[in-house]
Design an enzyme around this catalytic site. Structure first.
Site, PDB file in Angstrom:
ATOM      1  N   TYR A  28       0.792  -1.235   0.000  1.00 31.91           N
ATOM      2  CA  TYR A  28       0.000   0.000   0.000  1.00 31.91           C
ATOM      3  C   TYR A  28       0.828   1.291   0.000  1.00 31.91           C
ATOM      4  O   TYR A  28       0.264   2.372  -0.042  1.00 31.91           O
ATOM      5  CB  TYR A  28      -0.951  -0.012   1.206  1.00 31.91           C
ATOM      6  CG  TYR A  28      -1.850  -1.228   1.218  1.00 31.91           C
ATOM      7  CD1 TYR A  28      -2.791  -1.430   0.197  1.00 31.91           C
ATOM      8  CD2 TYR A  28      -1.757  -2.197   2.215  1.00 31.91           C
ATOM      9  CE1 TYR A  28      -3.604  -2.550   0.179  1.00 31.91           C
ATOM     10  CE2 TYR A  28      -2.570  -3.335   2.207  1.00 31.91           C
ATOM     11  CZ  TYR A  28      -3.488  -3.500   1.183  1.00 31.91           C
ATOM     12  OH  TYR A  28      -4.304  -4.608   1.158  1.00 31.91           O
ATOM     13  N   ASN A  80     -12.465   2.996  -4.231  1.00 33.66           N
ATOM     14  CA  ASN A  80     -11.641   1.902  -3.716  1.00 33.66           C
ATOM     15  C   ASN A  80     -12.329   1.430  -2.438  1.00 33.66           C
ATOM     16  O   ASN A  80     -12.118   2.004  -1.373  1.00 33.66           O
ATOM     17  CB  ASN A  80     -10.211   2.362  -3.431  1.00 33.66           C
ATOM     18  CG  ASN A  80      -9.358   1.202  -2.893  1.00 33.66           C
ATOM     19  OD1 ASN A  80      -9.864   0.109  -2.605  1.00 33.66           O
ATOM     20  ND2 ASN A  80      -8.064   1.452  -2.746  1.00 33.66           N
ATOM     21  N   ASP A  93     -24.877  -3.126  -5.614  1.00 35.06           N
ATOM     22  CA  ASP A  93     -26.229  -2.684  -5.973  1.00 35.06           C
ATOM     23  C   ASP A  93     -26.343  -1.165  -5.948  1.00 35.06           C
ATOM     24  O   ASP A  93     -27.014  -0.565  -6.791  1.00 35.06           O
ATOM     25  CB  ASP A  93     -27.263  -3.296  -5.011  1.00 35.06           C
ATOM     26  CG  ASP A  93     -27.606  -4.736  -5.377  1.00 35.06           C
ATOM     27  OD1 ASP A  93     -27.204  -5.194  -6.466  1.00 35.06           O
ATOM     28  OD2 ASP A  93     -28.272  -5.397  -4.561  1.00 35.06           O
ATOM     29  N   HIS A 106      -7.318   0.154  -7.053  1.00 35.94           N
ATOM     30  CA  HIS A 106      -6.680  -0.497  -5.904  1.00 35.94           C
ATOM     31  C   HIS A 106      -5.204  -0.135  -5.899  1.00 35.94           C
ATOM     32  O   HIS A 106      -4.558  -0.175  -6.959  1.00 35.94           O
ATOM     33  CB  HIS A 106      -6.842  -2.017  -5.978  1.00 35.94           C
ATOM     34  CG  HIS A 106      -8.285  -2.417  -6.008  1.00 35.94           C
ATOM     35  ND1 HIS A 106      -9.063  -2.407  -4.878  1.00 35.94           N
ATOM     36  CD2 HIS A 106      -9.084  -2.769  -7.032  1.00 35.94           C
ATOM     37  CE1 HIS A 106     -10.297  -2.765  -5.211  1.00 35.94           C
ATOM     38  NE2 HIS A 106     -10.337  -2.970  -6.513  1.00 35.94           N
ATOM     39  N   SER A 108      -2.833  -1.845  -4.446  1.00 34.85           N
ATOM     40  CA  SER A 108      -2.029  -3.061  -4.613  1.00 34.85           C
ATOM     41  C   SER A 108      -2.476  -3.828  -5.858  1.00 34.85           C
ATOM     42  O   SER A 108      -3.566  -3.589  -6.394  1.00 34.85           O
ATOM     43  CB  SER A 108      -2.166  -3.948  -3.369  1.00 34.85           C
ATOM     44  OG  SER A 108      -3.491  -4.436  -3.268  1.00 34.85           O
TER      45      SER A 108
HETATM   46  C1  DQA Z   1      -7.199  -2.675  -1.671  1.00 33.28           C
HETATM   47  C2  DQA Z   1      -7.082  -4.181  -1.917  1.00 33.28           C
HETATM   48  C3  DQA Z   1      -8.056  -4.959  -1.070  1.00 33.28           C
HETATM   49  O1  DQA Z   1      -7.919  -6.351  -1.309  1.00 33.28           O
HETATM   50  C4  DQA Z   1      -7.796  -4.697   0.388  1.00 33.28           C
HETATM   51  O2  DQA Z   1      -8.742  -5.386   1.173  1.00 33.28           O
HETATM   52  C5  DQA Z   1      -7.729  -3.254   0.732  1.00 33.28           C
HETATM   53  C6  DQA Z   1      -7.088  -2.344  -0.201  1.00 33.28           C
HETATM   54  C7  DQA Z   1      -6.120  -1.894  -2.420  1.00 33.28           C
HETATM   55  O3  DQA Z   1      -6.247  -0.680  -2.531  1.00 33.28           O
HETATM   56  O4  DQA Z   1      -5.124  -2.482  -2.850  1.00 33.28           O
HETATM   57  O5  DQA Z   1      -8.126  -2.853   1.815  1.00 33.28           O
HETATM   58  O6  DQA Z   1      -8.460  -2.238  -2.155  1.00 33.28           O
END
Ligand code: DQA
Length: 155
Positions: A28, A80, A93, A106, A108
């Site tokens: 992250y 996100n 939904d 995301h 990651s």
């Molecule tokens: C996330 C990826 C998700 O799997 C994880 O639960 C997160 C962050 C990301 O920004 O990489 O909390 O959304």
């Protein structure tokens, strides 16, 4: 942007994303959520958007924020949802009612992590999907949404 109306872009962060800066930096990065939001606000402004940011750890509140966007309207949404991405049909939904183009971002590279992270229940609602690019991924999403809107306006 002279002569063009300012557009609204919503930036929605879900569960645990307020803990950025303390979560595993390998996935992250080191940026805090306020720093990430400031980055997106600046990138959005450069493309003619006023960005509005919202974070919550409560799923119902997240859904209600989406309802507000549905009612009030917006031009673009970056979302996100954190872990909710992988299983929240309630959020799916709610997002289905959003008329504006949605970018799912995301930090990651979710596709290369645990099996359960590879599934996104919101994927098919997203006009733009970016993962594994850290904060740059949000900048890429802003640009892709701005380009998409410009294209739609021309046609
Ligand atoms: C996330 C990826 C998700 O799997 C994880 O639960 C997160 C962050 C990301 O920004 O990489 O909390 O959304």
């Amino acid at each position: 942007m002279a002569g063009e109306a300012v557009k609204t872009l919503w930036l929605l962060h879900g569960v645990n994303l307020d803990m950025l800066g303390r979560r595993d930096p390998a996935h992250y990065g080191l940026l805090t959520l306020p720093e990430l939001e400031a980055y997106v606000v600046a990138r959005a402004a450069a493309r003619g958007f006023t960005a509005r940011c919202h974070h919550t750890n409560h799923e119902g509140e997240f859904v209600e924020q989406i309802h507000e966007i549905v009612r009030d309207g917006a031009d673009a949404v970056i979302v996100n949802p954190g872990a909710w991405t992988h299983y929240s049909y309630a959020i799916r939904d709610a997002l289905e009612m959003v008329e504006a183009p949605i970018a799912e971002v995301h930090l990651s590279a979710v596709e290369g992590r645990e099996e359960w992270r590879r599934r996104s229940v919101i994927a098919e609602l997203a006009a733009v999907r970016v993962s594994g690019k850290g904060r740059e991924g949000y900048g890429e999403a802003v640009d892709a949404l701005a380009d998409l809107i410009a294209l739609r306006e021309r046609s």
